[in-house]
Design a protein around this motif. Structure first.
Motif, PDB file in Angstrom:
ATOM      1  N   ILE A   1       0.981  -1.230  -0.185  1.00 18.23           N
ATOM      2  CA  ILE A   1       0.089   0.016   0.140  1.00 18.23           C
ATOM      3  C   ILE A   1       0.909   1.389   0.050  1.00 18.23           C
ATOM      4  N   LEU A   2       0.907   2.025  -1.274  1.00 16.47           N
ATOM      5  CA  LEU A   2       1.683   3.028  -1.182  1.00 16.47           C
ATOM      6  C   LEU A   2       1.230   4.302  -0.157  1.00 16.47           C
ATOM      7  N   THR A   3       1.834   4.963   0.389  1.00 12.48           N
ATOM      8  CA  THR A   3       1.259   5.965   1.409  1.00 12.48           C
ATOM      9  C   THR A   3       2.612   7.049   1.696  1.00 12.48           C
ATOM     10  N   PRO A   4       2.302   8.283   2.057  1.00  8.48           N
ATOM     11  CA  PRO A   4       3.224   9.063   2.375  1.00  8.48           C
ATOM     12  C   PRO A   4       3.965   8.616   3.637  1.00  8.48           C
ATOM     13  N   ALA A   5       3.229   7.871   4.545  1.00  7.57           N
ATOM     14  CA  ALA A   5       3.361   7.825   5.876  1.00  7.57           C
ATOM     15  C   ALA A   5       3.894   6.230   5.963  1.00  7.57           C
TER      16      ALA A   5
ATOM     17  N   CYS B   1      -2.826   1.599  -5.451  1.00  4.05           N
ATOM     18  CA  CYS B   1      -2.356   2.944  -5.649  1.00  4.05           C
ATOM     19  C   CYS B   1      -3.658   3.827  -5.487  1.00  4.05           C
ATOM     20  N   GLY B   2      -3.411   4.418  -4.167  1.00  4.54           N
ATOM     21  CA  GLY B   2      -4.683   5.320  -3.659  1.00  4.54           C
ATOM     22  C   GLY B   2      -4.528   6.530  -4.487  1.00  4.54           C
ATOM     23  N   ARG B   3      -5.655   7.339  -3.965  1.00  5.84           N
ATOM     24  CA  ARG B   3      -5.828   8.874  -4.349  1.00  5.84           C
ATOM     25  C   ARG B   3      -6.605   9.492  -3.330  1.00  5.84           C
ATOM     26  N   TYR B   4      -6.943  10.483  -3.440  1.00  3.79           N
ATOM     27  CA  TYR B   4      -7.558  11.517  -2.605  1.00  3.79           C
ATOM     28  C   TYR B   4      -6.907  11.629  -1.353  1.00  3.79           C
ATOM     29  N   GLU B   5      -7.461  11.475  -0.044  1.00  2.00           N
ATOM     30  CA  GLU B   5      -6.709  11.379   1.446  1.00  2.00           C
ATOM     31  C   GLU B   5      -6.013  10.166   1.262  1.00  2.00           C
ATOM     32  N   GLY B   6      -6.298   9.263   0.638  1.00  3.67           N
ATOM     33  CA  GLY B   6      -5.674   7.652   0.856  1.00  3.67           C
ATOM     34  C   GLY B   6      -6.866   6.771   1.175  1.00  3.67           C
TER      35      GLY B   6
ATOM     36  N   GLU C   1       3.414  -1.015   3.843  1.00  2.00           N
ATOM     37  CA  GLU C   1       3.103   0.265   3.677  1.00  2.00           C
ATOM     38  C   GLU C   1       4.325   1.120   3.370  1.00  2.00           C
ATOM     39  N   VAL C   2       4.432   1.398   1.914  1.00  2.00           N
ATOM     40  CA  VAL C   2       5.743   2.149   1.473  1.00  2.00           C
ATOM     41  C   VAL C   2       5.608   3.352   1.000  1.00  2.00           C
ATOM     42  N   SER C   3       6.639   4.068   1.371  1.00  2.00           N
ATOM     43  CA  SER C   3       6.622   5.515   0.776  1.00  2.00           C
ATOM     44  C   SER C   3       8.060   5.722  -0.078  1.00  2.00           C
ATOM     45  N   ILE C   4       8.187   6.477  -1.134  1.00  2.00           N
ATOM     46  CA  ILE C   4       9.217   6.460  -1.999  1.00  2.00           C
ATOM     47  C   ILE C   4      10.006   7.704  -1.528  1.00  2.00           C
ATOM     48  N   GLY C   5       9.533   8.620  -0.732  1.00  2.00           N
ATOM     49  CA  GLY C   5      10.263   9.747  -0.357  1.00  2.00           C
ATOM     50  C   GLY C   5       9.555  10.738   0.447  1.00  2.00           C
ATOM     51  N   ASP C   6      10.351  11.780   1.049  1.00  2.00           N
ATOM     52  CA  ASP C   6       9.571  12.717   1.932  1.00  2.00           C
ATOM     53  C   ASP C   6       9.107  13.957   1.216  1.00  2.00           C
ATOM     54  N   TYR C   7       8.052  13.854   0.113  1.00  2.00           N
ATOM     55  CA  TYR C   7       7.567  14.642  -0.292  1.00  2.00           C
ATOM     56  C   TYR C   7       6.308  14.321  -0.718  1.00  2.00           C
ATOM     57  N   VAL C   8       5.244  15.099  -1.026  1.00  2.00           N
ATOM     58  CA  VAL C   8       3.735  14.486  -1.151  1.00  2.00           C
ATOM     59  C   VAL C   8       3.404  14.405  -2.432  1.00  2.00           C
ATOM     60  N   LEU C   9       3.066  13.091  -3.209  1.00  2.00           N
ATOM     61  CA  LEU C   9       2.500  12.932  -4.403  1.00  2.00           C
ATOM     62  C   LEU C   9       0.907  13.163  -4.341  1.00  2.00           C
ATOM     63  N   GLY C  10       0.354  13.094  -5.607  1.00  2.00           N
ATOM     64  CA  GLY C  10      -1.158  13.341  -5.649  1.00  2.00           C
ATOM     65  C   GLY C  10      -1.629  11.772  -5.431  1.00  2.00           C
ATOM     66  N   GLY C  11      -0.845  10.794  -5.529  1.00  2.00           N
ATOM     67  CA  GLY C  11      -1.418   9.508  -5.407  1.00  2.00           C
ATOM     68  C   GLY C  11      -0.304   8.440  -5.702  1.00  2.00           C
TER      69      GLY C  11
ATOM     70  N   VAL D   1       2.688   6.844  -9.273  1.00  2.00           N
ATOM     71  CA  VAL D   1       3.853   7.056  -9.801  1.00  2.00           C
ATOM     72  C   VAL D   1       4.832   6.314  -8.705  1.00  2.00           C
ATOM     73  N   ALA D   2       4.622   6.270  -7.501  1.00  2.00           N
ATOM     74  CA  ALA D   2       5.365   5.637  -6.649  1.00  2.00           C
ATOM     75  C   ALA D   2       5.706   4.249  -6.900  1.00  2.00           C
ATOM     76  N   ALA D   3       4.433   3.487  -7.389  1.00  2.00           N
ATOM     77  CA  ALA D   3       4.315   2.337  -7.712  1.00  2.00           C
ATOM     78  C   ALA D   3       5.348   2.017  -8.754  1.00  2.00           C
TER      79      ALA D   3
HETATM   80  C1  JD8 Z   1      -0.112   7.273  -1.996  1.00  2.00           C
HETATM   81  C2  JD8 Z   1      -3.193   9.454  -2.046  1.00  2.00           C
HETATM   82  C3  JD8 Z   1      -2.322  11.566  -2.149  1.00  2.00           C
HETATM   83  C4  JD8 Z   1      -1.341  12.199   0.227  1.00  2.00           C
HETATM   84  C5  JD8 Z   1      -3.203  14.178   0.802  1.00  2.00           C
HETATM   85  C6  JD8 Z   1      -2.062  14.669  -1.239  1.00  2.00           C
HETATM   86  C7  JD8 Z   1       4.390   7.280  -1.765  1.00  2.00           C
HETATM   87  N1  JD8 Z   1       6.267   9.559  -1.170  1.00  2.00           N
HETATM   88  C8  JD8 Z   1       5.023   9.681  -1.362  1.00  2.00           C
HETATM   89  N2  JD8 Z   1       4.367  10.636  -1.246  1.00  2.00           N
HETATM   90  N3  JD8 Z   1       3.074  10.855  -1.421  1.00  2.00           N
HETATM   91  C9  JD8 Z   1       2.828   9.474  -2.020  1.00  2.00           C
HETATM   92  C10 JD8 Z   1       1.380   9.237  -1.916  1.00  2.00           C
HETATM   93  C11 JD8 Z   1       0.334  10.136  -1.999  1.00  2.00           C
HETATM   94  C12 JD8 Z   1      -1.032   9.679  -1.783  1.00  2.00           C
HETATM   95  C13 JD8 Z   1      -1.355   8.248  -2.053  1.00  2.00           C
HETATM   96  C14 JD8 Z   1       1.003   7.912  -1.916  1.00  2.00           C
HETATM   97  C15 JD8 Z   1      -2.885   8.081  -2.134  1.00  2.00           C
HETATM   98  N4  JD8 Z   1      -2.085  10.373  -1.891  1.00  2.00           N
HETATM   99  C16 JD8 Z   1      -2.806  12.373  -0.535  1.00  2.00           C
HETATM  100  C17 JD8 Z   1      -1.587  12.467   1.742  1.00  2.00           C
HETATM  101  C18 JD8 Z   1      -1.993  14.184   1.826  1.00  2.00           C
HETATM  102  N5  JD8 Z   1      -3.201  13.546  -0.381  1.00  2.00           N
HETATM  103  C19 JD8 Z   1       4.053   8.857  -1.650  1.00  2.00           C
HETATM  104  N6  JD8 Z   1       4.632   6.196  -1.828  1.00  2.00           N
END
Ligand code: JD8
Length: 233
Positions: A85-89, A111-116, A135-145, A148-150
């Motif tokens: 599950i991709l997530t900035p957290a 690959c989620g969107r919106y707030e997750g 639960e994996v993030s590719i880096g300390d920046y916020v993507l829209g979903g 791309v990370a996948a």
């Molecule tokens: C999954 C929804 C967008 C995130 C509100 C913007 C990874 N390194 C990374 N940065 N951001 C993501 C990521 C962002 C995602 C989702 C991954 C699903 N969003 C959300 C929280 C704030 N919007 C990521 N891997």
């Protein structure tokens, strides 16, 4: 053979995975990439995939169902599955994790969107005996979903599968995989090719010397210097 399934509301975003290196690897049967539209799993006339967050707050959260039916449709209760599950957290992706994913049997990328995605999706599958949740993030920046990370994770992982890249030797001397004195991972040394002079800039003499021992020493020193420099930045 590694089976990779990706689930997204923007499946067209993932189409590049079918191109070039990965496309050829799939043709060679070294891996299989399946892209799924989450909305295909919705049952309501609006094909809705999101709703308002419990506890209030901005934005919308992705509903647990259709994720459940999408994942259930491509799995069973026996075969081992790694659900990513991709997530900035999430835990930060790196070369070590790429190596761990490259020897798996079945990877599913959510690959989620919106707030997750509703957190119970990870909770539910994380509790299933034949599932491993990442639960994996590719880096300390916020993507829209997560799309791309996948794709980043799949590119870094797939090229470690035997036979995917033409010359496996080139894997040995890559950034984050060559080890320095105390086994720390080094970034790559600088590379040069013809012409020997470009816009007044020459190639380091040592590389034209043919002395492979000295060249290897110079390259290691360059990799260590650049690694140290990056640490200080
Ligand atoms: C999954 C929804 C967008 C995130 C509100 C913007 C990874 N390194 C990374 N940065 N951001 C993501 C990521 C962002 C995602 C989702 C991954 C699903 N969003 C959300 C929280 C704030 N919007 C990521 N891997």
């Amino acid at each position: 053979m590694l089976q990779i399934d990706l689930i997204s509301i923007f499946p067209e975003y993932l189409a590049p995975l079918k191109l070039s290196l990965l496309g050829k690897a799939a043709d060679k049967g070294l891996l299989q990439i399946n892209i799924h539209d989450l909305r295909a799993q919705t049952t309501d006339v609006h094909h809705s995939v999101d709703d308002t967050p419990y506890g209030g707050g901005a934005g919308m959260v992705m509903s647990a169902e259709p994720w459940g039916s999408a994942i259930d449709q491509m799995t069973n209760d026996q075969d081992q599955v790694d659900l990513i599950i991709l997530t900035p957290a999430g835990k930060k992706f790196d070369q070590k994790m790429a190596g761990e994913f490259a020897i798996k049997k079945h990877l599913i990328f959510a690959c989620g969107r919106y707030e997750g995605i509703d957190a119970r999706v990870g909770e539910y599958y994380g509790a299933k005996k034949n599932f491993t949740l990442h639960e994996v993030s590719i880096g300390d920046y916020v993507l829209g979903g997560g799309e791309v990370a996948a794709m980043v994770i799949i590119e870094a992982t797939a090229r470690l599968i035997a036979g995917v890249i033409g010359n496996p030797d080139s894997l040995k001397e890559e950034s984050h995989s060559i080890s320095g004195n105390n086994q720390e991972l080094l970034v790559e040394y600088p590379n040069y090719t013809k012409p020997a002079m470009w816009r007044g800039l020459s190639v380091p003499e040592i590389l034209l010397s043919g002395n492979h021992g000295q060249i290897a020493k110079w390259r290691k020193a360059q990799a260590e210097r650049r690694t140290q420099q990056l640490k200080e930045e």
